[in-house]
Scaffold this motif. Structure first.
Motif, PDB file in Angstrom:
ATOM      1  N   THR A   1      34.147  37.026  46.924  1.00  0.00           N
ATOM      2  CA  THR A   1      35.490  37.591  46.753  1.00  0.00           C
ATOM      3  C   THR A   1      36.595  36.578  46.985  1.00  0.00           C
ATOM      4  OG1 THR A   1      35.364  38.354  49.044  1.00  0.00           O
ATOM      5  CG2 THR A   1      34.775  39.932  47.327  1.00  0.00           C
TER       6      THR A   1
ATOM      7  N   SER B   1      32.295  34.864  39.732  1.00  0.00           N
ATOM      8  CA  SER B   1      33.374  35.833  39.623  1.00  0.00           C
ATOM      9  C   SER B   1      34.581  35.137  38.988  1.00  0.00           C
ATOM     10  CB  SER B   1      33.729  36.377  41.006  1.00  0.00           C
ATOM     11  OG  SER B   1      34.218  35.337  41.828  1.00  0.00           O
TER      12      SER B   1
ATOM     13  N   ASP C   1      33.363  36.251  51.597  1.00  0.00           N
ATOM     14  CA  ASP C   1      34.289  35.121  51.558  1.00  0.00           C
ATOM     15  C   ASP C   1      33.526  33.813  51.715  1.00  0.00           C
ATOM     16  OD1 ASP C   1      36.206  37.065  51.465  1.00  0.00           O
ATOM     17  OD2 ASP C   1      36.973  36.718  53.488  1.00  0.00           O
TER      18      ASP C   1
END
Length: 101
Positions: free
Chosen positions: A46, A76, A15
């Motif tokens: 993430t 991502s 995170d």
């Protein structure tokens, strides 16, 4: 947040939010001081928030002012989406993906 450094490459995993921004900032500015041109691999991120993205944008501007590059690698989908929604995609340098043969 796990931070792995390998020369001028920094790999972030986990995170990336307000809680980890200070830790990332310290390592990032150390990398920039040591190498000038740095690649930040975000494939393992993430979760991302605006505080984290502002850190990357500020570091990109500062690096460009000094004549160097901060390149974001393997963002991502969530990171890409947040960069575009926040319009910070115009400020940061994203590594171009090579087309496969």
């Amino acid at each position: 947040m796990d931070i792995i450094t390998d020369g001028a490459v920094m790999v972030l995993q986990g995170d990336f939010d307000a809680r980890s921004t200070f830790q990332v900032r310290d390592v990032l500015y150390g990398q920039l001081a040591a190498y000038g041109d740095v690649v930040v691999d975000l494939s393992g991120v993430t979760v991302v928030d605006m505080t984290a993205l502002r850190l990357l944008a500020a570091a990109s501007r500062r690096t460009a002012h000094d004549g160097h590059h901060l390149t974001l690698r393997d963002c991502s989908p969530i990171v890409r989406r947040m960069l575009h929604l926040s319009r910070l995609a115009r400020v940061v340098e994203l590594e171009r993906v090579r087309a496969s043969a």
